[in-house]
Design a protein around this motif. Structure first.
Motif, PDB file in Angstrom:
ATOM      1  N   LEU A  11      20.881  18.503   6.508  1.00  0.00           N
ATOM      2  CA  LEU A  11      20.027  19.716   5.979  1.00  0.00           C
ATOM      3  C   LEU A  11      19.006  18.747   5.151  1.00  0.00           C
ATOM      4  O   LEU A  11      17.619  19.073   5.278  1.00  0.00           O
ATOM      5  N   GLY A 210      22.507  21.478  10.432  1.00  0.00           N
ATOM      6  CA  GLY A 210      21.679  21.091   9.214  1.00  0.00           C
ATOM      7  C   GLY A 210      20.153  20.654   9.677  1.00  0.00           C
ATOM      8  O   GLY A 210      19.304  20.613   9.002  1.00  0.00           O
ATOM      9  N   GLY A 214      17.029  22.526   8.442  1.00  0.00           N
ATOM     10  CA  GLY A 214      15.936  21.717   7.847  1.00  0.00           C
ATOM     11  C   GLY A 214      14.973  21.428   8.257  1.00  0.00           C
ATOM     12  O   GLY A 214      13.820  21.405   7.530  1.00  0.00           O
TER      13      GLY A 214
END
Length: 248
Positions: A11, A210, A214
């Motif tokens: 992330l 993630g 992200g």
């Protein structure tokens, strides 16, 4: 705990990568190696997860309609063959010397961008004639080879090349890098490495989650903040990636 750590690292790494135009491997790849994966397996696993970075960023950037169709096809056509070539040879080549050289170049990118106050702040398309496109395409092919073989920092090279040679501003350049390099170049590299090597599939879901979150969040921040903040983030990440590659 390993899954939580993988999700958190993915992330953070991909959020900063999506905002600055590259550098997710700075944090994500070393963590995979630290957790016990051999370099080849870690690289292939990271490549698979990086595709989700491109997917998340694509979902956000497509809403802005900033990509030109013909230029998009040009970047794909010149870069993808290099990615496949680089991914095909990396598993047989010791990469330490190449990493140090790449680290020096990446560090230079950040310092060069920092020395040019107006670099990438305005959109001035250039080198779109036959000679300019040919030279630009050759460099994109070479960057594709680097992307397929050495994962850390190569997106930063693409970002700065699109700014410096083709006259894009940082916001447009980052959009191209995340969508085309993140989704298509990394996808081709992941497929090639997956066929030739091994992937740690039970770690992939946490990394994908993630990367996707992200990537979307970082792309949203890049669109909101504008060229000046993206330029600063690019310079910081370039310098950090360069130092990391040199130190090892």
């Amino acid at each position: 705990m390993d899954q939580l750590l993988l999700f958190f690292v993915s992330l953070v790494a991909n959020l900063f990568s999506a905002f600055s135009g590259g550098g997710a491997g700075l944090l994500q790849l070393p963590v995979l190696i630290f957790l016990g994966l051999p370099f080849g397996v870690a690289l292939a696993t990271h490549k698979v997860a990086s595709v989700a970075l491109g997917a998340g960023a694509t979902l956000r950037h497509l809403r802005e309609n900033t990509l030109e169709r013909h230029f998009t096809l040009f970047v794909l056509a010149t870069g993808l063959p290099g990615v496949v070539l680089g991914a095909s040879i990396i598993l047989q080549v010791p990469g330490r010397m190449a990493e140090v050289a790449l680290g020096c170049l990446t560090l230079g990118l950040g310092l060069y961008s920092g020395s040019k106050a107006r670099l990438g702040q305005d959109y001035h398309p250039g080198h779109r004639d036959r000679r300019g496109m040919l030279l630009g395409g050759c460099v994109l092919f070479f960057l594709g080879v680097l992307n397929g073989s050495l994962t850390s920092g190569t997106g930063l090279f693409v970002t700065l090349w699109l700014v410096g040679w083709f006259g894009l501003d940082y916001k447009r350049a980052v959009a191209y890098t995340l969508v085309l390099v993140g989704l298509f170049w990394n996808g081709a590299g992941a497929l090639t490495l997956g066929l030739l090597g091994n992937i740690k599939w039970d770690w992939v879901p946490a990394l994908l989650a993630g990367s996707l979150i992200g990537g979307y969040t970082g792309a949203h921040l890049a669109i909101r903040q504008g060229n000046r903040w993206i330029k600063r983030a690019f310079e910081v990440v370039s310098i950090l990636v360069g130092i990391k590659l040199i130190v090892g």
